[in-house]
Structures are given as structure tokens and as C-alpha cells.
Scaffold this active site. Sequence first.
Site, short mmCIF file in Angstrom:
data_model
loop_
_atom_site.label_atom_id
_atom_site.label_comp_id
_atom_site.label_asym_id
_atom_site.label_seq_id
_atom_site.Cartn_x
_atom_site.Cartn_y
_atom_site.Cartn_z
N GLY A 15 20.91 -39.93 15.72
CA GLY A 15 21.16 -38.97 15.23
C GLY A 15 21.99 -39.21 13.58
O GLY A 15 22.83 -39.98 13.81
N ARG A 25 26.97 -47.20 1.19
CA ARG A 25 27.27 -47.26 -0.28
C ARG A 25 28.28 -48.35 -0.20
O ARG A 25 28.48 -49.49 -1.27
CB ARG A 25 27.64 -46.08 -0.90
CG ARG A 25 28.43 -46.33 -2.33
CD ARG A 25 28.65 -44.91 -2.84
NE ARG A 25 29.37 -45.00 -4.23
CZ ARG A 25 30.82 -45.37 -4.41
NH1 ARG A 25 31.54 -45.27 -3.37
NH2 ARG A 25 31.38 -45.52 -5.67
N ARG A 76 13.98 -42.68 16.14
CA ARG A 76 14.01 -43.13 17.55
C ARG A 76 13.05 -44.24 17.63
O ARG A 76 11.94 -44.10 17.12
CB ARG A 76 13.80 -42.09 18.27
CG ARG A 76 14.90 -40.98 18.22
CD ARG A 76 16.11 -40.91 18.63
NE ARG A 76 16.84 -39.89 18.45
CZ ARG A 76 18.33 -39.72 18.54
NH1 ARG A 76 18.79 -40.68 18.82
NH2 ARG A 76 19.03 -38.66 18.42
N GLY A 106 25.52 -44.68 16.73
CA GLY A 106 26.09 -44.40 18.06
C GLY A 106 26.02 -45.47 19.06
O GLY A 106 25.44 -46.52 18.80
N ASP A 107 26.30 -45.38 20.31
CA ASP A 107 26.32 -46.38 21.25
C ASP A 107 25.15 -46.76 21.55
O ASP A 107 24.91 -48.05 21.90
CB ASP A 107 27.41 -46.22 22.51
CG ASP A 107 26.54 -45.00 23.15
OD1 ASP A 107 25.91 -44.14 22.58
OD2 ASP A 107 27.26 -44.58 24.43
N THR A 128 28.59 -40.77 14.53
CA THR A 128 28.01 -39.55 15.50
C THR A 128 28.96 -38.52 15.34
O THR A 128 30.26 -38.63 15.37
CB THR A 128 27.53 -40.13 16.73
OG1 THR A 128 27.70 -39.11 17.53
CG2 THR A 128 29.02 -40.71 17.23
N ASP A 130 29.39 -36.46 17.56
CA ASP A 130 30.26 -36.28 18.79
C ASP A 130 31.41 -36.70 19.05
O ASP A 130 32.31 -36.11 19.86
CB ASP A 130 29.10 -36.65 20.11
CG ASP A 130 27.92 -35.72 20.05
OD1 ASP A 130 28.11 -34.26 19.74
OD2 ASP A 130 26.94 -36.05 20.52
N ASP A 132 32.32 -39.46 20.49
CA ASP A 132 32.14 -39.83 21.91
C ASP A 132 32.05 -41.29 22.00
O ASP A 132 31.52 -41.84 23.15
CB ASP A 132 31.10 -39.16 22.47
CG ASP A 132 29.70 -39.51 22.01
OD1 ASP A 132 29.66 -40.16 20.86
OD2 ASP A 132 28.80 -39.14 22.61
N ARG A 165 31.38 -6.78 18.99
CA ARG A 165 30.61 -7.39 19.77
C ARG A 165 31.23 -8.83 20.08
O ARG A 165 32.08 -8.89 19.50
CB ARG A 165 29.09 -7.61 19.04
CG ARG A 165 28.09 -6.57 18.78
CD ARG A 165 26.89 -7.16 18.06
NE ARG A 165 26.01 -5.79 17.77
CZ ARG A 165 25.19 -5.72 16.84
NH1 ARG A 165 24.91 -6.83 16.06
NH2 ARG A 165 24.43 -4.76 16.69
N MET A 172 27.07 -28.20 19.41
CA MET A 172 26.44 -29.48 19.96
C MET A 172 27.51 -30.21 20.91
O MET A 172 28.70 -29.97 20.66
CB MET A 172 25.81 -30.56 18.59
CG MET A 172 24.58 -30.31 18.31
SD MET A 172 24.04 -31.31 17.02
CE MET A 172 22.35 -30.75 16.76
N ARG A 174 26.14 -32.32 24.30
CA ARG A 174 25.39 -32.33 25.50
C ARG A 174 26.50 -32.89 26.73
O ARG A 174 26.40 -32.31 27.69
CB ARG A 174 24.18 -33.22 25.32
CG ARG A 174 23.51 -33.14 26.69
CD ARG A 174 22.03 -33.96 26.61
NE ARG A 174 21.21 -33.25 25.55
CZ ARG A 174 21.03 -33.83 24.28
NH1 ARG A 174 21.45 -34.80 23.92
NH2 ARG A 174 20.19 -33.13 23.47
N GLY A 188 40.49 -20.00 16.58
CA GLY A 188 40.75 -18.89 17.53
C GLY A 188 40.02 -18.25 18.60
O GLY A 188 40.14 -16.89 18.90
N LYS A 216 41.03 -4.66 21.62
CA LYS A 216 40.34 -5.82 20.79
C LYS A 216 39.04 -5.62 21.10
O LYS A 216 38.57 -5.69 22.33
CB LYS A 216 40.78 -7.18 21.49
CG LYS A 216 40.14 -8.24 20.62
CD LYS A 216 40.73 -9.77 21.21
CE LYS A 216 39.96 -10.82 20.35
NZ LYS A 216 40.30 -10.82 19.07
N LEU A 253 22.56 -27.70 12.04
CA LEU A 253 23.20 -27.09 11.03
C LEU A 253 24.55 -28.11 11.05
O LEU A 253 24.95 -28.43 9.89
CB LEU A 253 23.52 -25.67 11.27
CG LEU A 253 24.54 -25.10 10.27
CD1 LEU A 253 23.64 -24.97 8.85
CD2 LEU A 253 25.18 -23.75 10.57
N GLN A 254 24.91 -28.39 12.01
CA GLN A 254 26.26 -29.30 12.42
C GLN A 254 26.04 -30.43 11.94
O GLN A 254 26.94 -31.30 11.51
CB GLN A 254 26.55 -29.29 13.66
CG GLN A 254 27.05 -27.70 14.29
CD GLN A 254 26.68 -27.73 15.56
OE1 GLN A 254 27.61 -28.26 16.44
NE2 GLN A 254 25.57 -27.30 16.32
#
Length: 322
Positions: A15, A25, A76, A106-107, A128, A130, A132, A165, A172, A174, A188, A216, A253-254
Site C-alpha cells: 500500500g 528521493r 501486488r 511493509g512487512d 505503511t 498502519d 504496525d 447527530r 483504516m 484491519r 476528542g 450534548k 483518503l487516508q
Amino acid sequence: MSRVVQRIGVLTSGGDAPGMNAALRAVVRKGIYHGVKVYGISRGYEGLIHGEIQEMSIGSVADIVLRGGTLLKTARSQEMMTPEGQQKALDQLHKHQIDALVVIGGDGSFRGAQTLARGIQIVGIPGTIDNDIPGTDLTIGFDTAVNTVIDAVSKIRDTATSHERTFIVEVMGRDCGNIALQAGIACGAESILVPEIPYDLEEICDKLKRGHQRGKNHSIIIVSEGVGKAYEIGEELRSRTGFETRITILGHLQRGGNPSALDAVIAASMGGKAVEIILANETNKMTAYVNQVVVSRPLDVAYGERRPFNQDLYELANQLSI
């Protein structure tokens, strides 16, 4: 036996993560600075197997330091998981007379690199969102991803407040709740759901009701994607509390956007360190950010026991959201 490294290959795999270009660079320019030719490999291991390799120049990495994604592209590769694919990759490296390979990913990407270690120097750069990978305090892209979530939640909270609401925001993660935890406490959030810790839906409902009783009328709940389906969690909360709920899934988006200053600096430092490791004739190493310093560590560390989830920070988040 010591030998002179003349050609370095570099690829990005898995990813994409903000900061990969800054690392690329640094590898290219640090290598050229030391008189080494650097070859970019497009589309990760898939491109390596098919010989998508070209020499990089100083100009080829101009103006990419703050660009998101990866200039080299990523893909991949199922073929790389087979002995035949691994041999094809190694043959391509030998064909282009590449002495060492830098893998940014990643790993899983590191495991692919280690299958080539019998015939070439290997150095991994942890990239990555994550965060992780064991052995490093931070991975390239994590800080940017967290800030992306915070920015999105800030906008969502405006709408949540206006319409009174409860918003469920899926991020993200998993198998790892680091993004949810860091972003949740920074913005918060009333509740943070992560795969490392079982959650009690009734307790979350009680918290929402207590908040409503004191006036609230809006709430933000951050959910790691590995916890469960955000829509199902939102529907269950609505049925138990009667509060109007909305779901936002931030998704890819992340992964995009310009890297934060922290990610850009860490990435550049790791890229430079990777070249230093290679020039020192070391192999099966990874760069790591430890106590605010980029160091070299054995690549096997990346497959060790994952850093414990920050239970103290998680408990603090719960205490602050009473």
C-alpha cells in the site's frame, strides 16, 4: 568480503503511504552523491519480475519530496510469492548488475525482499500508514494518515453539531488500531473502537445517553475497519438509543495527500540511512525510527512481536470522554 557497490535498485511495494517519494528521493540523491548509480523499479515486485527498471537521475526525483503516493507506482504480485517468480526477480537484478536493493514498504514487502537476499544486499525502509512494524517507533505515512483523519473529523463534527447527530467514522486499521487511537484522542472522540480491545456496545450507548442528558446532542465515534462493519454498528446504536446516526468511511483518503513535515523528515532520513547501510556492505537490515533517531536494525526485527497496544492512552481517551 568487502566490495564496492556500484548499482542500487529501489522499489516501493504494498500500500502507498505519504512520504514514500521523500524516501525515494533520498535514496537516489544520496546514492548519486556517493558515486553510485541508482535504478528505479516500477510497480514493485511485479515490475521487477518483468524488468521495468530504469536508471534514475538527480532530476528524475525533483519536486517529489512533498508529493503523496509513489512516483515508482506499486502493485501486488502473486508471482513473487512463488519460487519461480522470486528467481525471475533475482535474474532481473543480476541482468542489470544491481548490487543492492532498497525496498520501501511493509512487512509483506520485506518478506519478498528476503527471498532475494541469497544473491543481493537487502535493506528495508518501513512505509505503511498502519504503524504496525515492530522495531520502529514510527513508519513512513502514519503521522500524515492520522492528521488526515483529524482534519476529516473536524469537518464532520461541524455537521454533527449542526444536525445533532452521532457520527460513526471508520478509519483504516484491519489488525491495528493505532490510527483510530491517535486520531480519536487528538479530536476528542466520544468512543474509540479498535481490534486490540473488545468493546461493549451497551457501555457506548450509556455514554451517549449520559452526554445527551447533560445537553450534548452530537457525538463522534472512531472505528477501526477491523472491528466490524460501521453501518451495522451505527444501526445497532440507533436502535438502542434512538439517536440519529450517520456513517462516514474515510477509506483510501487516508493514504493520499502530501506528507506531514514529520513524515517527510523521517522518510528522507531513512532513505539516506539505507544508502549508508549498503555502502557499509551490510545486508538484511531495516531502517528504524527509535527515540527520535533513525538507526539500522536487523530486518528480522520486522517479523517479531508487535509493539504492545498503548493501553494507557486508550484508557486516557475513555476517561476524557466521560
